[in-house]
Design an enzyme around this catalytic site. Sequence first.
Site, PDB file in Angstrom:
ATOM      1  N   GLY A 111     -23.547 -74.493  30.230  1.00 59.46           N
ATOM      2  CA  GLY A 111     -23.462 -75.854  30.790  1.00 59.46           C
ATOM      3  C   GLY A 111     -23.729 -76.680  29.497  1.00 59.46           C
ATOM      4  O   GLY A 111     -23.733 -76.142  28.733  1.00 59.46           O
ATOM      5  N   VAL A 163     -28.350 -80.570  30.127  1.00 60.61           N
ATOM      6  CA  VAL A 163     -29.031 -80.090  31.611  1.00 60.61           C
ATOM      7  C   VAL A 163     -29.983 -78.700  30.393  1.00 60.61           C
ATOM      8  O   VAL A 163     -30.901 -78.573  30.979  1.00 60.61           O
ATOM      9  CB  VAL A 163     -28.005 -79.214  32.448  1.00 60.61           C
ATOM     10  N   GLY A 164     -28.961 -78.764  29.538  1.00 64.86           N
ATOM     11  CA  GLY A 164     -29.908 -76.990  28.690  1.00 64.86           C
ATOM     12  C   GLY A 164     -30.963 -77.702  28.241  1.00 64.86           C
ATOM     13  O   GLY A 164     -32.349 -76.905  27.952  1.00 64.86           O
ATOM     14  N   GLU A 206     -25.806 -70.822  27.178  1.00 65.36           N
ATOM     15  CA  GLU A 206     -24.571 -71.625  26.691  1.00 65.36           C
ATOM     16  C   GLU A 206     -24.315 -72.952  26.716  1.00 65.36           C
ATOM     17  O   GLU A 206     -23.662 -72.919  27.733  1.00 65.36           O
ATOM     18  CB  GLU A 206     -24.227 -70.229  27.632  1.00 65.36           C
ATOM     19  N   CYS A 210     -15.400 -74.170  27.518  1.00 66.09           N
ATOM     20  CA  CYS A 210     -16.200 -74.062  26.813  1.00 66.09           C
ATOM     21  C   CYS A 210     -15.725 -73.388  24.948  1.00 66.09           C
ATOM     22  O   CYS A 210     -16.814 -74.291  24.343  1.00 66.09           O
ATOM     23  CB  CYS A 210     -17.993 -73.415  27.450  1.00 66.09           C
TER      24      CYS A 210
END
Length: 456
Positions: free
Chosen positions: A188, A192-193, A210, A244
């Site tokens: 994501g 949020v990571g 990732e 991504c």
Amino acid sequence: MTQISQTVADLRATFDTGKTKPIEWRRGQLHRLKAMIEENEGAILDALHADLGKSAFEGRLTETGTVLAEIDHVLKHLKRWMRPERVWTPMTSQPGRSMIRSEPLGVVLIIAPWNYPFNLLATPLIGAIAAGNCAVLKPSEISAHTSRVLARLIADYLDPQAIRVVEGAAETAKELLAERFDHIFFTGGETVGRIVMTAAARHLTPVTLELGGKSPALVHEDCDPALAARRVAWGKFLNAGQTCIAPDYVLVQEKAAAAFVAGLKTAVTAFFGADPQTSPDYPRLVSDKHFARVRDLIAGGEIAMGGDSNADTRYIAPTVLTGVDLEAPVMREEIFGPVLPVLTYRSIEEAIGFVNARPKPLALYLFSNSRAVRERVLDETSAGGVCINDVVMHLAVPGLPFGGVGTSGMGAYQGRASFDTFSHRKSVLVRSEWFDVALRYAPFSDAKMKWLRRLM
């Protein structure tokens, strides 16, 4: 106990029985996952179309077909990966044998994104199963149709005592992250990571992140600008830019800039026709919120191509920007949509400096036929992965680990890298008892005996 706490406890009880460790269980679950895809591919592709407007061709190319290839690769090599790996034993530890044994971590959590909602849940799951783990799967609520299909099919096909799907929004994810897992795999965004890593730190849980970032494409004057443009256009506008590792911006040498931009226009027309809005092969943005954010980014430069949009269908045309303001949001944020800024550079030193002045990207693309230019870019830049004279396609090589560096992520997966990510490589030294017994009765002097025992 809450339902989520009970789910984790149930999976941990299953893992403690040793059920998931034998190769027969691992191979059986991988074969069941393969059967699930082959027998329900139509339903999966329909869900992907409902969420993202993906055509059946693109869905097979980037989602179901990719996962099937990964399963076949893992099944082919799993027995060898599971074997203890012998390593050299020095004289000081002789007589003895040294080895590395790969053992499963336990109960793992996989949190998937919405842009490739099937692939990016199933691919890490393959690694988790291959390594012998139990798994909790959290699909994205944004790609709701795919989430529902996954929850139903996984419950029907895979071992419910070892693999569970938990659906829900941010509150569900928060509740999951409060539990103790043996590994967390998250795909994501960077924001949020950070939340995931903070939650994992409370239990000292290892993480794979990732995260993406702004992946550059460098187009040197010695390449074929039309071919470079065609390949960049394909990778950028795949899934309407919601990838991504899509090229986030292009740095093209001044002498090749005009031909490159013209090549982008030609390629987009060849891929999607004169009006991409009517093409069955061109996807849509996933949500109204995401549509509005990407549409606003177009204001950061001069429109050389595209720029059209339709809020009712969440359509944004393949758009190329020139004359881009480097301080505009389109150059500060990850675009994650069908908008491509094209900037120019004079020398390769200037291009390398531009890339290095920004956070390390998940991918870096270079188009050049010069060995010296290639080596210089490889030596002087850092990225999660590099693809030369193409884009995105390094992800299709099963032997290449896929992962980020710096703010674009940590850890890697795909093929053997997935097996290693979800395994603990346990070091083992086995000493021989017979040698110590033999020494007691050997006709050695006291001095030699002391020397021999020091070696043991």
